[in-house]
Design an enzyme around this catalytic site. Structure first.
Site: not given
Length: 255
Positions: A160, A164
């Protein structure tokens, strides 16, 4: 004395906004906020019942909204859909996912799912929307939904975080590329937000306390906290803001 009419710069009257991942949770709240500021909002998600209900709720409150059933991970299909519909002045690139687990347990399928939606789909969705903006001479605003995890690291969030951090870099590069045609590109980077999706995780007192202990303001975020940031970046109030990350993290990343 331009300061006396500054609130007019927050108005989105006469503009069209497209929000992906808008069927529920944060995306739906963002769509509602944009509509309340005067925009005609297109709620986009894969589940027809969710976007239809969301659009209907906005219309029931006297604002303008329509539903769009589309899958941003279908790159060619989403591009064809964008090219066939009316253009947008505002694009909130919100669809995303997460599969928290230690790297030792991450599968290729996990990697492909998270990177595929959070980065691959986001990049090509932005490509489709901004190409249409540029071709029509629209000086629009693109808001990529990032995360505080695009600025720090955290256990069990390696993939994740990777997605990002990459989205933050992409945003800066695209802002440089599209600046000459007047298209602004920024990110909103929230901390943990209380939504139906996060409720099961946040119901654990130990997990909740550990998270809040890192937020300097001493509380979790709400959808309204994020909506305010999006409205700012969508409007003329942020006319000189591009290539930036607006951290809505309660001070998590301050130290």
């Amino acid at each position: 004395m331009s300061g006396f009419n500054i609130l007019e710069r927050f108005s989105l009257s006469g503009r069209r906004a497209l929000v992906t991942g808008a069927g529920r949770g944060l995306g739906r709240s963002i769509a509602e906020g944009l509509a309340s500021a005067g925009a005609e909002v297109t709620l986009c998600a894969r589940t027809e019942s969710e976007v239809e209900e969301g659009a209907r709720c906005i219309r029931d409150h006297g604002f303008k909204a329509e539903a769009l059933v589309a899958d941003v991970s279908d790159i060619a299909g989403f591009r064809a859909t964008v090219d066939a519909m009316h253009a947008h002045d505002i694009f909130v690139n919100n669809a995303g996912t997460n599969r928290p687990k230690p790297l030792s347990d991450v599968t290729i399928e996990d990697f492909d799912a998270v990177i595929g939606l959070n980065l691959r789909a986001a990049v090509f969705a932005a490509q489709a929307v901004t190409a249409r903006m540029a071709n029509l001479g629209i000086q629009g605003s693109v808001i990529n939904m990032s995360s505080q995890m695009g600025h720090v690291g955290a256990a069990n969030r390696t993939i994740y975080c990777a997605s990002k951090w990459a989205l933050e870099g992409f945003t800066k590069a695209l802002a440089v590329e599209l600046g000459p045609v007047g298209i602004r590109v920024n990110t909103v980077a929230p901390t943990f937000i209380e939504t139906p999706m996060t409720t099961p995780f946040l119901e654990d007192p130990a997990a909740r306390n550990a998270i809040v202990s890192k937020i300097k303001l001493g509380r979790l975020g709400t959808p309204e906290d994020v909506v305010g940031a999006v409205l700012f970046l969508a409007s003329d109030a942020s006319a000189l803001v591009t290539g930036s990350a607006l951290l809505v993290d309660g001070g998590w990343t301050a130290d």
